[in-house]
Motif scaffolding. Structure first.
Motif, PDB file in Angstrom:
ATOM      1  N   VAL A   8      -6.372   1.952   6.389  1.00 48.87           N
ATOM      2  CA  VAL A   8      -6.341   3.479   5.770  1.00 48.87           C
ATOM      3  C   VAL A   8      -5.067   3.325   4.391  1.00 48.87           C
ATOM      4  CG1 VAL A   8      -5.946   5.727   5.427  1.00 48.87           C
ATOM      5  CG2 VAL A   8      -8.195   4.942   6.767  1.00 48.87           C
ATOM      6  N   PHE A   9      -4.239   3.171   5.846  1.00 43.73           N
ATOM      7  CA  PHE A   9      -2.509   3.080   4.496  1.00 43.73           C
ATOM      8  C   PHE A   9      -2.333   1.852   3.484  1.00 43.73           C
ATOM      9  CE2 PHE A   9       1.799   1.033   4.300  1.00 43.73           C
ATOM     10  CZ  PHE A   9       2.666   1.455   4.427  1.00 43.73           C
ATOM     11  N   LYS A  10      -2.704   1.117   4.083  1.00 46.37           N
ATOM     12  CA  LYS A  10      -3.193   0.195   2.669  1.00 46.37           C
ATOM     13  C   LYS A  10      -4.164   0.388   1.531  1.00 46.37           C
ATOM     14  CE  LYS A  10      -2.750  -3.769   6.016  1.00 46.37           C
ATOM     15  NZ  LYS A  10      -3.249  -5.273   7.007  1.00 46.37           N
ATOM     16  N   ARG A  11      -5.025   1.256   1.968  1.00 44.68           N
ATOM     17  CA  ARG A  11      -6.208   1.305   1.495  1.00 44.68           C
ATOM     18  C   ARG A  11      -5.202   2.002  -0.385  1.00 44.68           C
ATOM     19  NH1 ARG A  11      -8.506   6.000   0.877  1.00 44.68           N
ATOM     20  NH2 ARG A  11     -10.514   6.002  -0.929  1.00 44.68           N
ATOM     21  N   ASP A  12      -4.148   3.467   0.507  1.00 46.29           N
ATOM     22  CA  ASP A  12      -4.221   4.375  -0.126  1.00 46.29           C
ATOM     23  C   ASP A  12      -2.751   3.592  -0.819  1.00 46.29           C
ATOM     24  OD1 ASP A  12      -5.463   6.051   1.095  1.00 46.29           O
ATOM     25  OD2 ASP A  12      -4.161   7.787   1.808  1.00 46.29           O
ATOM     26  N   LEU A  13      -2.219   3.347  -0.392  1.00 50.00           N
ATOM     27  CA  LEU A  13      -0.527   2.153  -0.963  1.00 50.00           C
ATOM     28  C   LEU A  13      -1.157   2.070  -1.981  1.00 50.00           C
ATOM     29  CD1 LEU A  13       2.233   2.240  -0.671  1.00 50.00           C
ATOM     30  CD2 LEU A  13       1.204   0.096   0.664  1.00 50.00           C
ATOM     31  N   LEU A  81     -12.950  11.511   1.592  1.00 49.78           N
ATOM     32  CA  LEU A  81     -12.696  12.334   2.905  1.00 49.78           C
ATOM     33  C   LEU A  81     -13.497  13.191   3.770  1.00 49.78           C
ATOM     34  CD1 LEU A  81      -9.792  14.183   3.721  1.00 49.78           C
ATOM     35  CD2 LEU A  81      -9.893  16.038   2.287  1.00 49.78           C
ATOM     36  N   GLU A  82     -14.526  12.988   3.726  1.00 50.72           N
ATOM     37  CA  GLU A  82     -15.174  13.946   4.551  1.00 50.72           C
ATOM     38  C   GLU A  82     -16.048  12.484   5.540  1.00 50.72           C
ATOM     39  OE1 GLU A  82     -19.780  16.095   3.987  1.00 50.72           O
ATOM     40  OE2 GLU A  82     -19.152  15.871   2.352  1.00 50.72           O
ATOM     41  N   GLN A  83     -15.829  11.453   4.834  1.00 44.83           N
ATOM     42  CA  GLN A  83     -15.898  10.581   5.609  1.00 44.83           C
ATOM     43  C   GLN A  83     -14.920  10.198   6.585  1.00 44.83           C
ATOM     44  OE1 GLN A  83     -18.735   8.625   5.724  1.00 44.83           O
ATOM     45  NE2 GLN A  83     -19.873  10.082   3.839  1.00 44.83           N
ATOM     46  N   LEU A  84     -13.832   9.997   6.057  1.00 43.83           N
ATOM     47  CA  LEU A  84     -12.573  10.224   7.282  1.00 43.83           C
ATOM     48  C   LEU A  84     -12.686  11.025   8.271  1.00 43.83           C
ATOM     49  CD1 LEU A  84      -9.500   8.951   4.703  1.00 43.83           C
ATOM     50  CD2 LEU A  84     -10.622   7.578   7.109  1.00 43.83           C
ATOM     51  N   MET A  85     -13.092  12.698   7.860  1.00 43.10           N
ATOM     52  CA  MET A  85     -13.255  12.761   9.135  1.00 43.10           C
ATOM     53  C   MET A  85     -14.870  13.401  10.021  1.00 43.10           C
ATOM     54  SD  MET A  85     -12.827  17.103   7.152  1.00 43.10           S
ATOM     55  CE  MET A  85     -10.996  17.494   6.530  1.00 43.10           C
ATOM     56  N   LEU A  86     -15.958  12.279   9.686  1.00 46.81           N
ATOM     57  CA  LEU A  86     -16.615  12.079  10.212  1.00 46.81           C
ATOM     58  C   LEU A  86     -16.429  11.423  10.750  1.00 46.81           C
ATOM     59  CD1 LEU A  86     -19.421  13.456   7.468  1.00 46.81           C
ATOM     60  CD2 LEU A  86     -18.846  14.546   9.823  1.00 46.81           C
ATOM     61  N   SER A  87     -15.586  10.034  10.561  1.00 50.76           N
ATOM     62  CA  SER A  87     -15.891   8.489  11.180  1.00 50.76           C
ATOM     63  C   SER A  87     -14.934   8.590  12.628  1.00 50.76           C
ATOM     64  CB  SER A  87     -14.155   8.072  10.306  1.00 50.76           C
ATOM     65  OG  SER A  87     -13.294   8.675  10.252  1.00 50.76           O
ATOM     66  N   GLY A  88     -14.890   9.834  13.187  1.00 48.00           N
ATOM     67  CA  GLY A  88     -14.747  10.157  14.264  1.00 48.00           C
ATOM     68  C   GLY A  88     -12.637   9.555  14.693  1.00 48.00           C
ATOM     69  N   LEU A  89     -12.695   9.470  13.290  1.00 52.30           N
ATOM     70  CA  LEU A  89     -10.479   8.868  13.963  1.00 52.30           C
ATOM     71  C   LEU A  89      -9.705  10.436  14.039  1.00 52.30           C
ATOM     72  CD1 LEU A  89     -10.427   6.351  10.932  1.00 52.30           C
ATOM     73  CD2 LEU A  89     -10.446   5.507  12.657  1.00 52.30           C
ATOM     74  N   ASN A  90      -8.768  10.052  14.728  1.00 53.22           N
ATOM     75  CA  ASN A  90      -7.789  11.287  14.744  1.00 53.22           C
ATOM     76  C   ASN A  90      -7.480  11.533  13.335  1.00 53.22           C
ATOM     77  OD1 ASN A  90      -5.593  13.199  15.196  1.00 53.22           O
ATOM     78  ND2 ASN A  90      -5.760  12.316  17.653  1.00 53.22           N
ATOM     79  N   ALA A  96      -0.781  11.956   8.613  1.00 51.18           N
ATOM     80  CA  ALA A  96       0.220  11.308   8.385  1.00 51.18           C
ATOM     81  C   ALA A  96       0.329  10.267   8.411  1.00 51.18           C
ATOM     82  CB  ALA A  96       0.912  10.991  10.568  1.00 51.18           C
ATOM     83  N   VAL A  97      -0.446   9.440   8.110  1.00 49.20           N
ATOM     84  CA  VAL A  97      -0.344   8.461   7.317  1.00 49.20           C
ATOM     85  C   VAL A  97      -0.250   8.527   5.953  1.00 49.20           C
ATOM     86  CG1 VAL A  97      -2.006   5.982   6.580  1.00 49.20           C
ATOM     87  CG2 VAL A  97      -1.578   6.480   9.081  1.00 49.20           C
ATOM     88  N   LYS A  98      -1.463   9.247   5.108  1.00 47.00           N
ATOM     89  CA  LYS A  98      -1.421   9.323   4.155  1.00 47.00           C
ATOM     90  C   LYS A  98       0.348  10.275   3.051  1.00 47.00           C
ATOM     91  CE  LYS A  98      -6.409  10.399   3.308  1.00 47.00           C
ATOM     92  NZ  LYS A  98      -6.233   8.863   1.885  1.00 47.00           N
ATOM     93  N   ILE A  99       0.339  10.857   4.341  1.00 48.15           N
ATOM     94  CA  ILE A  99       2.064  11.597   4.634  1.00 48.15           C
ATOM     95  C   ILE A  99       2.991  10.234   4.407  1.00 48.15           C
ATOM     96  CG2 ILE A  99       3.893  13.047   4.361  1.00 48.15           C
ATOM     97  CD1 ILE A  99       1.643  15.190   5.964  1.00 48.15           C
ATOM     98  N   THR A 100       2.910   9.429   4.521  1.00 49.71           N
ATOM     99  CA  THR A 100       3.459   8.016   5.153  1.00 49.71           C
ATOM    100  C   THR A 100       3.794   7.622   3.610  1.00 49.71           C
ATOM    101  OG1 THR A 100       3.818   8.591   7.279  1.00 49.71           O
ATOM    102  CG2 THR A 100       4.607   6.376   5.807  1.00 49.71           C
ATOM    103  N   VAL A 101       2.784   7.565   3.497  1.00 45.19           N
ATOM    104  CA  VAL A 101       2.593   7.285   1.871  1.00 45.19           C
ATOM    105  C   VAL A 101       3.002   7.727   0.571  1.00 45.19           C
ATOM    106  CG1 VAL A 101       1.060   5.852   0.153  1.00 45.19           C
ATOM    107  CG2 VAL A 101       0.089   5.379   2.863  1.00 45.19           C
TER     108      VAL A 101
END
Length: 222
Positions: A8-13, A81-90, A96-101
């Motif tokens: 997720v970090f690499k993708r957003d960056l 964003l909806e897929q991330l919510m349904l993916s089981g990730l915290n 926090a990763v997206k804010i860091t990016v």
């Protein structure tokens, strides 16, 4: 599992650097605002030193608002964003990763440009050190608090104006303490108390903002 958050970090960056126009727009706005003030008020060093901290911090807040809307916008529009919510990730960690990016692509260039901006406004070395410390503590706070409002307005079309109306009053205490710290440095006075207050605000945001942002995104999806 950690590799998923790294992905997720690499993708957003990568996406952030692909959108060079949106990436440079807030930075250009910041530089233009700060560089035009010496022309507007005159080149007198004492005047520029007096208004310099406020100018840089106001420009930093406004420029951050320009790029804040896209924090979750693209993910919301394309359904990821909806897929991330349904993916089981915290979701708290994803946020926090997206804010860091967002902080890396928006605040780090500001920190790198801060010596040049302080030269424009004839700030002393002590003033610049205080300014840099306030920026290091304050810019992550802007990203975290701003992300809460972005999460609430992500489903609103053209929510940039609403975002500004929500966030500008909230950032006023940060602006007051940050400029007060630099002013104290200009007078050779201690400014640890102002930095401590900003640091306390930052720690509070670190503790609670991921939960608030995750909740606001869930509300926006419903």
């Amino acid at each position: 599992m950690s590799s998923l958050y790294t992905g997720v970090f690499k993708r957003d960056l990568t996406l952030a650097f692909r959108q060079k126009a949106e990436l440079l727009q807030p930075l250009m706005f910041l530089v233009l605002v700060v560089s035009l003030f010496p022309i507007g008020v005159g080149p007198a060093p004492e005047i520029l030193q007096m208004i310099g901290p406020g100018v840089i911090w106001v420009a930093a807040i406004l420029s951050s608002l320009l790029g804040m809307e896209r924090l979750f916008r693209d993910d919301f529009n394309d359904g990821s964003l909806e897929q991330l919510m349904l993916s089981g990730l915290n979701l708290n960690l994803v946020v926090a990763v997206k804010i860091t990016v967002h902080w890396l692509v928006s605040a780090v260039p500001l920190l790198l440009l801060s010596p040049l901006l302080s030269m424009f406004l004839h700030m002393t070395v002590d003033m610049y050190i205080a300014l840099l410390m306030t920026l290091l503590l304050g810019t992550p706070l802007i990203s975290m608090i701003g992300a809460i409002a972005v999460g609430l307005t992500v489903g609103v079309s053209r929510g940039g104006v609403l975002l500004a109306l929500l966030l500008i009053p909230i950032f006023i205490p940060l602006l007051i303490f940050a400029t007060s710290a630099v002013d104290s440095a200009a007078l050779q006075l201690p400014y640890f108390s102002q930095l401590a207050i900003i640091a306390a605000m930052l720690l509070l945001a670190v503790a609670f903002s991921p939960f608030a942002i995750a909740y606001s995104l869930k509300v926006s999806q419903n």
